[in-house]
Design a protein around this motif. Sequence first.
Motif, PDB file in Angstrom:
ATOM      1  N   SER A  24       0.874  -1.167   0.000  1.00  0.00           N
ATOM      2  CA  SER A  24       0.000   0.000   0.000  1.00  0.00           C
ATOM      3  C   SER A  24       0.913   1.220   0.000  1.00  0.00           C
ATOM      4  CB  SER A  24      -0.928  -0.002   1.223  1.00  0.00           C
ATOM      5  OG  SER A  24      -2.016   0.875   0.995  1.00  0.00           O
ATOM      6  N   VAL A  26       1.262   4.339   0.920  1.00  0.00           N
ATOM      7  CA  VAL A  26       1.667   5.234   2.032  1.00  0.00           C
ATOM      8  C   VAL A  26       2.782   4.612   2.875  1.00  0.00           C
ATOM      9  CG1 VAL A  26      -0.061   4.408   3.711  1.00  0.00           C
ATOM     10  CG2 VAL A  26       0.736   6.786   3.803  1.00  0.00           C
ATOM     11  N   TRP A  62      -3.498   1.806  10.664  1.00  0.00           N
ATOM     12  CA  TRP A  62      -4.403   2.829  10.111  1.00  0.00           C
ATOM     13  C   TRP A  62      -5.796   2.713  10.724  1.00  0.00           C
ATOM     14  CZ3 TRP A  62      -1.586   6.413   7.877  1.00  0.00           C
ATOM     15  CH2 TRP A  62      -0.337   6.035   7.377  1.00  0.00           C
ATOM     16  N   SER A 117     -13.074  -5.197   2.410  1.00  0.00           N
ATOM     17  CA  SER A 117     -12.264  -3.988   2.634  1.00  0.00           C
ATOM     18  C   SER A 117     -13.167  -2.770   2.655  1.00  0.00           C
ATOM     19  CB  SER A 117     -11.242  -3.824   1.484  1.00  0.00           C
ATOM     20  OG  SER A 117     -11.930  -3.492   0.277  1.00  0.00           O
ATOM     21  N   GLY A 118     -12.621  -1.675   3.117  1.00  0.00           N
ATOM     22  CA  GLY A 118     -13.377  -0.422   3.092  1.00  0.00           C
ATOM     23  C   GLY A 118     -13.678   0.008   1.661  1.00  0.00           C
ATOM     24  N   TYR A 145     -11.210  10.501   1.512  1.00  0.00           N
ATOM     25  CA  TYR A 145     -10.753   9.313   0.779  1.00  0.00           C
ATOM     26  C   TYR A 145     -11.722   8.180   1.077  1.00  0.00           C
ATOM     27  CZ  TYR A 145      -7.815   5.262  -0.480  1.00  0.00           C
ATOM     28  OH  TYR A 145      -7.338   4.098  -1.022  1.00  0.00           O
ATOM     29  N   HIS A 146     -12.135   7.506   0.008  1.00  0.00           N
ATOM     30  CA  HIS A 146     -13.141   6.446   0.193  1.00  0.00           C
ATOM     31  C   HIS A 146     -12.664   5.137  -0.432  1.00  0.00           C
ATOM     32  CE1 HIS A 146     -15.860   9.555   1.613  1.00  0.00           C
ATOM     33  NE2 HIS A 146     -15.641  10.252   0.529  1.00  0.00           N
ATOM     34  N   GLY A 147     -11.340   4.907  -0.371  1.00  0.00           N
ATOM     35  CA  GLY A 147     -10.824   3.696  -0.983  1.00  0.00           C
ATOM     36  C   GLY A 147     -10.458   3.942  -2.438  1.00  0.00           C
ATOM     37  N   ASN A 212      -8.630  11.804   6.338  1.00  0.00           N
ATOM     38  CA  ASN A 212      -7.712  11.506   5.234  1.00  0.00           C
ATOM     39  C   ASN A 212      -7.140  12.754   4.578  1.00  0.00           C
ATOM     40  OD1 ASN A 212      -7.553   8.488   4.740  1.00  0.00           O
ATOM     41  ND2 ASN A 212      -9.741   8.798   5.033  1.00  0.00           N
ATOM     42  N   ASP A 240     -19.197   7.519   5.325  1.00  0.00           N
ATOM     43  CA  ASP A 240     -18.063   6.594   5.264  1.00  0.00           C
ATOM     44  C   ASP A 240     -17.424   6.585   6.643  1.00  0.00           C
ATOM     45  OD1 ASP A 240     -15.124   6.176   3.111  1.00  0.00           O
ATOM     46  OD2 ASP A 240     -15.698   5.282   5.033  1.00  0.00           O
ATOM     47  N   VAL A 242     -15.502   4.116   7.821  1.00  0.00           N
ATOM     48  CA  VAL A 242     -14.445   3.087   7.852  1.00  0.00           C
ATOM     49  C   VAL A 242     -13.436   3.405   8.948  1.00  0.00           C
ATOM     50  CG1 VAL A 242     -12.506   2.146   6.525  1.00  0.00           C
ATOM     51  CG2 VAL A 242     -14.750   2.361   5.454  1.00  0.00           C
ATOM     52  N   ILE A 243     -13.132   4.688   9.138  1.00  0.00           N
ATOM     53  CA  ILE A 243     -12.217   5.077  10.237  1.00  0.00           C
ATOM     54  C   ILE A 243     -12.988   5.366  11.527  1.00  0.00           C
ATOM     55  CG2 ILE A 243     -10.809   7.017  11.072  1.00  0.00           C
ATOM     56  CD1 ILE A 243      -9.252   6.977   8.552  1.00  0.00           C
ATOM     57  N   LYS A 268     -11.999  -1.776   8.988  1.00  0.00           N
ATOM     58  CA  LYS A 268     -10.978  -1.634  10.037  1.00  0.00           C
ATOM     59  C   LYS A 268     -11.375  -2.277  11.379  1.00  0.00           C
ATOM     60  CE  LYS A 268      -9.297   2.553   7.741  1.00  0.00           C
ATOM     61  NZ  LYS A 268      -7.891   2.405   7.326  1.00  0.00           N
ATOM     62  N   GLU A 401      -2.717  12.328   7.345  1.00  0.00           N
ATOM     63  CA  GLU A 401      -3.279  11.170   8.055  1.00  0.00           C
ATOM     64  C   GLU A 401      -3.507  11.552   9.511  1.00  0.00           C
ATOM     65  OE1 GLU A 401      -3.122   8.379   4.731  1.00  0.00           O
ATOM     66  OE2 GLU A 401      -4.225   8.469   6.619  1.00  0.00           O
TER      67      GLU A 401
HETATM   68  P1  KE4 Z   1      -9.478  -0.071   2.691  1.00  0.00           P
HETATM   69  O1  KE4 Z   1      -9.883  -0.497   1.297  1.00  0.00           O
HETATM   70  O2  KE4 Z   1      -8.053   0.447   2.722  1.00  0.00           O
HETATM   71  O3  KE4 Z   1      -9.777  -1.120   3.752  1.00  0.00           O
HETATM   72  O4  KE4 Z   1     -10.413   1.156   3.137  1.00  0.00           O
HETATM   73  C1  KE4 Z   1     -10.490   2.269   2.286  1.00  0.00           C
HETATM   74  C2  KE4 Z   1     -10.966   3.460   3.086  1.00  0.00           C
HETATM   75  C3  KE4 Z   1     -12.277   3.869   2.968  1.00  0.00           C
HETATM   76  N1  KE4 Z   1     -12.752   4.925   3.671  1.00  0.00           N
HETATM   77  C4  KE4 Z   1     -11.958   5.606   4.523  1.00  0.00           C
HETATM   78  C5  KE4 Z   1     -12.519   6.768   5.282  1.00  0.00           C
HETATM   79  C6  KE4 Z   1     -10.598   5.236   4.686  1.00  0.00           C
HETATM   80  O5  KE4 Z   1      -9.798   5.937   5.527  1.00  0.00           O
HETATM   81  C7  KE4 Z   1     -10.094   4.133   3.968  1.00  0.00           C
HETATM   82  C8  KE4 Z   1      -8.646   3.690   4.071  1.00  0.00           C
HETATM   83  N2  KE4 Z   1      -7.840   4.414   4.997  1.00  0.00           N
HETATM   84  C9  KE4 Z   1      -6.430   4.494   4.659  1.00  0.00           C
HETATM   85  C10 KE4 Z   1      -5.745   5.353   5.731  1.00  0.00           C
HETATM   86  N3  KE4 Z   1      -6.138   6.709   5.712  1.00  0.00           N
HETATM   87  C11 KE4 Z   1      -5.817   3.150   4.529  1.00  0.00           C
HETATM   88  C12 KE4 Z   1      -4.305   3.141   4.541  1.00  0.00           C
HETATM   89  C13 KE4 Z   1      -3.741   2.714   3.214  1.00  0.00           C
HETATM   90  O6  KE4 Z   1      -4.297   3.098   2.165  1.00  0.00           O
HETATM   91  O7  KE4 Z   1      -2.721   1.989   3.255  1.00  0.00           O
END
Ligand code: KE4
Length: 430
Positions: A24, A26, A62, A117-118, A145-147, A212, A240, A242-243, A268, A401
């Motif tokens: 990933s 970052v 994260w 996953s998110g 950020y939404h993935g 994000n 969203d 996810v966080i 998460k 972040e």
């Molecule tokens: P994942 O697909 O990474 O599980 O989730 C995507 C996602 C969706 N929505 C929100 C609000 C998110 O913050 C995320 C993913 N967060 C990042 C960190 N800010 C993941 C870290 C990375 O991309 O390695």
Amino acid sequence: MKTQTKSQAAFVQAKRAIPGGVNSPVRAYGSVDGDPPFIERGEGAYIYDIDGNEYIDYVLSWGPMILGHAHPAVVEAVKVAADKGTSFGAPTEAETELAQLVKLKMPHIEKLRLVNSGTEAVMTAARIVRGYTGREIIVKFDGCYHGHSDGFLVAAGSGLATGGLPASAGVPGSITENTLSLPYNNIDMVEDFFRRKGDQIAGVIVEPIAANMGVVLPHDGFLEGLREITRKHSALLVFDEVITGFRVARGGASQYLDVIPDLVCLGKIIGGGLPIGAVGGRKDVMEKLAPLGEVYQAGTLSGNPISVAAGIATLRELEEEGFYDTIRRNTERLAESLLEVFTSADMEVQINTAPGLLTVFFSQTVVTDFLSAKDCNDSAFRKFFQGMLTRGIYLPPSPYEAWFFSIQHNDTMIKRTMEAVTEAIDELKL
Ligand code: KE4
């Protein structure tokens, strides 16, 4: 010649097999100097790299590790589940139990679909809102950020032009043209856009507390405005979380801020560190999903026994009396100490925080959206980051972040963190 650390050697090897040496982006430390430590193990609030260095961990994968690393209840649950088989691709009672545990804390989630996953959760939510309304436009916000699904890799501010412009190679404009990104916290622009295109807008998706672009809090009335505008135009409101889900409060940001969306995306924490995501909300909307409705979505490992076991064990621990008071109190304590130390060093910073989340912006201006978040002193951030890492404090390697807290981050760690901050600031001022 400085001898190479084991992490540096490992990074060289990794780059030979993996693009950028990471799975990933970052993690590659592109926004900071130096190479990333390769992690050997975690325990509670600590992680240990392969050179034997100990860090207080404010990344926590994260966000998922709100209980801290290798929590005994989670590890045990994973072992017990694994002994019975790791995946069946068939319904299990544990999936129902996890869905019930989520619904208990977020009653606006009448039905829930587990994914891996998110990103998948948000991608599915977008398809549901379009399927339910028969409309195509989705509104998001700059800096949220939404993935990484195609439809959400949209350039900030592109919404003001024609359609959303791709923010990544490989994403056709035809995919992003129906995703429009507006400035966070600007409810007037949302109102104006809906006035012009309301009958074409399927939904609005928002991080109810953004994390994000660094942590950015919604202005009073912003989320309430989104709720009112979407309802008025028969569009759907998607949070969203996810966080923020199970982080800022047991019932997530919708409980913490008292605004109820039509759909919620989770990830998460509900997987306790195992791959997971979820989309849930209004029964009439969620029943658009196959096999009941005509919105298709599927996944080989969706709801797999190991992620679900870790998720159930985690959510059960979150029931503990006072859990969120501790998270909130420790976040506030560190935020107050940070502001005090930077101010007494005559350094202008903005500290944005929500329970379990914190960002230090090296900026003189209050950070309320993506533009102000970007208007920060990147070199100060990089120096501070490095100064903290070398003193055993593991911060997110990007100014956009959040620092994450677990229930294991206690006064001793906050004290040790502040000692490192004081020394790192002295270096900054040199
Ligand atoms: P994942 O697909 O990474 O599980 O989730 C995507 C996602 C969706 N929505 C929100 C609000 C998110 O913050 C995320 C993913 N967060 C990042 C960190 N800010 C993941 C870290 C990375 O991309 O390695």
